[in-house]
Design an enzyme around this catalytic site. Structure first.
Site, PDB file in Angstrom:
ATOM      1  N   GLY A  48      12.671 -17.114  20.799  1.00 46.51           N
ATOM      2  CA  GLY A  48      12.265 -16.174  19.743  1.00 46.51           C
ATOM      3  C   GLY A  48      12.428 -14.732  20.215  1.00 46.51           C
ATOM      4  O   GLY A  48      12.995 -13.886  19.507  1.00 46.51           O
ATOM      5  N   HIS A  49      11.961 -14.459  21.428  1.00 46.22           N
ATOM      6  CA  HIS A  49      12.128 -13.109  21.987  1.00 46.22           C
ATOM      7  C   HIS A  49      13.616 -12.775  22.112  1.00 46.22           C
ATOM      8  O   HIS A  49      14.047 -11.652  21.833  1.00 46.22           O
ATOM      9  CB  HIS A  49      11.499 -13.024  23.377  1.00 46.22           C
ATOM     10  CG  HIS A  49      10.019 -13.269  23.410  1.00 46.22           C
ATOM     11  ND1 HIS A  49       9.469 -14.385  23.996  1.00 46.22           N
ATOM     12  CD2 HIS A  49       8.978 -12.543  22.928  1.00 46.22           C
ATOM     13  CE1 HIS A  49       8.145 -14.328  23.895  1.00 46.22           C
ATOM     14  NE2 HIS A  49       7.826 -13.239  23.239  1.00 46.22           N
ATOM     15  N   GLU A 160       9.052 -12.040  12.609  1.00 46.75           N
ATOM     16  CA  GLU A 160       8.266 -12.470  11.441  1.00 46.75           C
ATOM     17  C   GLU A 160       7.234 -13.522  11.814  1.00 46.75           C
ATOM     18  O   GLU A 160       6.329 -13.803  11.045  1.00 46.75           O
ATOM     19  CB  GLU A 160       9.192 -13.013  10.348  1.00 46.75           C
ATOM     20  CG  GLU A 160      10.002 -11.938   9.668  1.00 46.75           C
ATOM     21  CD  GLU A 160      10.776 -12.449   8.467  1.00 46.75           C
ATOM     22  OE1 GLU A 160      10.886 -13.688   8.306  1.00 46.75           O
ATOM     23  OE2 GLU A 160      11.269 -11.605   7.696  1.00 46.75           O
ATOM     24  N   LYS A 161       7.379 -14.115  12.987  1.00 45.83           N
ATOM     25  CA  LYS A 161       6.377 -15.064  13.477  1.00 45.83           C
ATOM     26  C   LYS A 161       4.981 -14.431  13.411  1.00 45.83           C
ATOM     27  O   LYS A 161       4.010 -15.074  13.041  1.00 45.83           O
ATOM     28  CB  LYS A 161       6.740 -15.466  14.907  1.00 45.83           C
ATOM     29  CG  LYS A 161       5.620 -15.948  15.784  1.00 45.83           C
ATOM     30  CD  LYS A 161       5.326 -17.385  15.543  1.00 45.83           C
ATOM     31  CE  LYS A 161       4.255 -17.971  16.417  1.00 45.83           C
ATOM     32  NZ  LYS A 161       3.548 -17.113  17.313  1.00 45.83           N
ATOM     33  N   ARG A 199       2.491 -19.484  23.803  1.00 50.72           N
ATOM     34  CA  ARG A 199       1.316 -20.344  23.989  1.00 50.72           C
ATOM     35  C   ARG A 199       1.629 -21.830  23.787  1.00 50.72           C
ATOM     36  O   ARG A 199       0.789 -22.666  24.094  1.00 50.72           O
ATOM     37  CB  ARG A 199       0.192 -19.915  23.046  1.00 50.72           C
ATOM     38  CG  ARG A 199      -0.395 -18.543  23.392  1.00 50.72           C
ATOM     39  CD  ARG A 199      -1.587 -18.214  22.518  1.00 50.72           C
ATOM     40  NE  ARG A 199      -2.238 -16.979  22.916  1.00 50.72           N
ATOM     41  CZ  ARG A 199      -1.905 -15.768  22.482  1.00 50.72           C
ATOM     42  NH1 ARG A 199      -0.899 -15.630  21.631  1.00 50.72           N
ATOM     43  NH2 ARG A 199      -2.560 -14.688  22.892  1.00 50.72           N
TER      44      ARG A 199
HETATM   45  P1  AMP Z   1       4.885 -11.476  22.104  1.00 48.20           P
HETATM   46  O1  AMP Z   1       5.516 -11.478  23.453  1.00 48.20           O
HETATM   47  O2  AMP Z   1       4.266 -12.771  21.708  1.00 48.20           O
HETATM   48  O3  AMP Z   1       3.994 -10.283  21.872  1.00 48.20           O
HETATM   49  O4  AMP Z   1       6.069 -11.290  21.069  1.00 48.20           O
HETATM   50  C1  AMP Z   1       6.989 -10.231  21.197  1.00 48.20           C
HETATM   51  C2  AMP Z   1       7.822 -10.163  19.947  1.00 48.20           C
HETATM   52  O5  AMP Z   1       8.522 -11.393  19.772  1.00 48.20           O
HETATM   53  C3  AMP Z   1       6.980  -9.952  18.674  1.00 48.20           C
HETATM   54  O6  AMP Z   1       7.670  -9.055  17.818  1.00 48.20           O
HETATM   55  C4  AMP Z   1       6.927 -11.338  18.103  1.00 48.20           C
HETATM   56  O7  AMP Z   1       6.747 -11.355  16.704  1.00 48.20           O
HETATM   57  C5  AMP Z   1       8.299 -11.872  18.467  1.00 48.20           C
HETATM   58  N1  AMP Z   1       8.304 -13.332  18.433  1.00 48.20           N
HETATM   59  C6  AMP Z   1       7.433 -14.177  19.068  1.00 48.20           C
HETATM   60  N2  AMP Z   1       7.720 -15.459  18.762  1.00 48.20           N
HETATM   61  C7  AMP Z   1       8.773 -15.435  17.909  1.00 48.20           C
HETATM   62  C8  AMP Z   1       9.519 -16.435  17.225  1.00 48.20           C
HETATM   63  N3  AMP Z   1       9.256 -17.729  17.348  1.00 48.20           N
HETATM   64  N4  AMP Z   1      10.535 -16.030  16.420  1.00 48.20           N
HETATM   65  C9  AMP Z   1      10.816 -14.713  16.272  1.00 48.20           C
HETATM   66  N5  AMP Z   1      10.157 -13.720  16.900  1.00 48.20           N
HETATM   67  C10 AMP Z   1       9.141 -14.068  17.699  1.00 48.20           C
END
Ligand code: AMP
Length: 291
Positions: A48-49, A160-161, A199
């Site tokens: 996703g990232h 969008e997650k 997670r």
């Molecule tokens: P985090 O490291 O969880 O703070 O996420 C960093 C970025 O990655 C944020 O903009 C999240 O929305 C995005 N993100 C996390 N998981 C996904 C996913 N499965 N699909 C798309 N973007 C994601």
């Protein structure tokens, strides 16, 4: 502090730890007329990232990723404590994805002694994840405002997650006149529909098996609500279904406007379903548009 330079497949990834280095290097690119795309993360990288990085790579001449496990957005010390931390693994992934620079500051760099400012977006943060996680969005908006002002990108990418977070960041940028375009990237899912999340690795095999039932239920519910019927009964039935399926708690399952987050009793564009559920002590969130 010196910045180690990694070379991966001919492309260079610079790792910087200080705001000064970040500012210095991005200023050089800006003076050369190169556009900068920013991808903020908390590490624990997954596909996703990397989708955010791919979008940035396709739209900007330079890609800056950030990795900062922001303590201010955790309302639960145990959650912060067990959050995945493996910088070497993340660096390899960022390098392979074509990131030019990784900003990976320590806590003192972002919140030095005497730090006293909080950025708050009112309204949009009251419901859903904001209702249960006190201070969470203040932590997000404070750090995102800082990262945007530190890196001064033309574009910043959010998934969008975390749909509520995306709306909150858009509002932050608009209200504070921060000159950046926010680009939303669609949720990346495993083949069984489970939204990728740092997670997810906490789930044991049985929980992991159960987890995609959330996406399946949301998909079925979105189809049911598409005809504009009263949502109350359908939402209650889906909450019940999720509990019966084995989720330990349904924190919320709601139909809201996808721009204002106003609660809706019937779907109408841009309606969106939002859910947070628990499997043991792991919290999963997901959301879907109702066409
Ligand atoms: P985090 O490291 O969880 O703070 O996420 C960093 C970025 O990655 C944020 O903009 C999240 O929305 C995005 N993100 C996390 N998981 C996904 C996913 N499965 N699909 C798309 N973007 C994601």
């Amino acid at each position: 502090m010196t910045s180690p330079e990694l070379r991966t497949g001919g492309s260079g990834l610079a790792i910087v730890r200080t705001i000064g280095e970040l500012r210095g290097r991005t200023a050089v690119w800006r003076r050369a007329g190169e556009s900068i795309g920013l991808v903020p993360t908390m590490g624990g990288l997954h596909a996703g990232h990397l989708a955010l990085v791919r979008h940035a790579r396709g739209q900007c001449e330079r890609v800056v990723a950030t990795s900062f496990l922001n303590p201010k957005q955790f309302d639960d010390a145990a959650d912060l404590e067990r959050y995945p931390r493996d910088e070497a693994r993340d660096v390899a992934k960022f390098a392979a994805a074509g990131v030019d620079m990784l900003f990976a500051p320590g806590g003192e760099e972002i919140y030095p002694e005497g730090f006293a400012t909080t950025v708050t977006v009112a309204g949009l943060t009251d419901c859903l994840c904001g209702a249960a996680r006190s201070g969470h969005f203040n932590g997000v908006t404070t750090v995102v405002a800082k990262l945007l002002l530190q890196a001064l990108p033309e574009v910043a990418y959010f998934g969008e997650k975390d749909y509520q977070q995306l709306l909150v960041v858009k509002r932050l940028v608009r209200d504070l006149d921060i000159p950046v375009r926010i680009v939303a990237v669609a949720t990346v899912r495993d083949s069984d529909g489970l939204a990728l999340s740092s997670r997810n690795q906490y789930l044991d095999p049985e929980q992991r098996n159960l987890a995609p039932a959330l996406y399946r239920e949301l998909t079925a519910l979105a189809a049911r609500l598409g005809d504009g019927r009263d949502a109350g009964t359908a939402l209650a039935r889906s909450r019940e279904m999720l509990s019966q399926a084995g989720f330990d708690r349904v924190e919320y399952l709601e139909l809201r406007d996808g721009e204002t987050l106003d609660s809706l009793s019937r779907a109408r564009p841009p309606a969106r379903l939002f859910a947070a559920v628990w499997l043991g002590d792991t919290r999963l969130i997901d959301n879907l548009p109702v066409a």
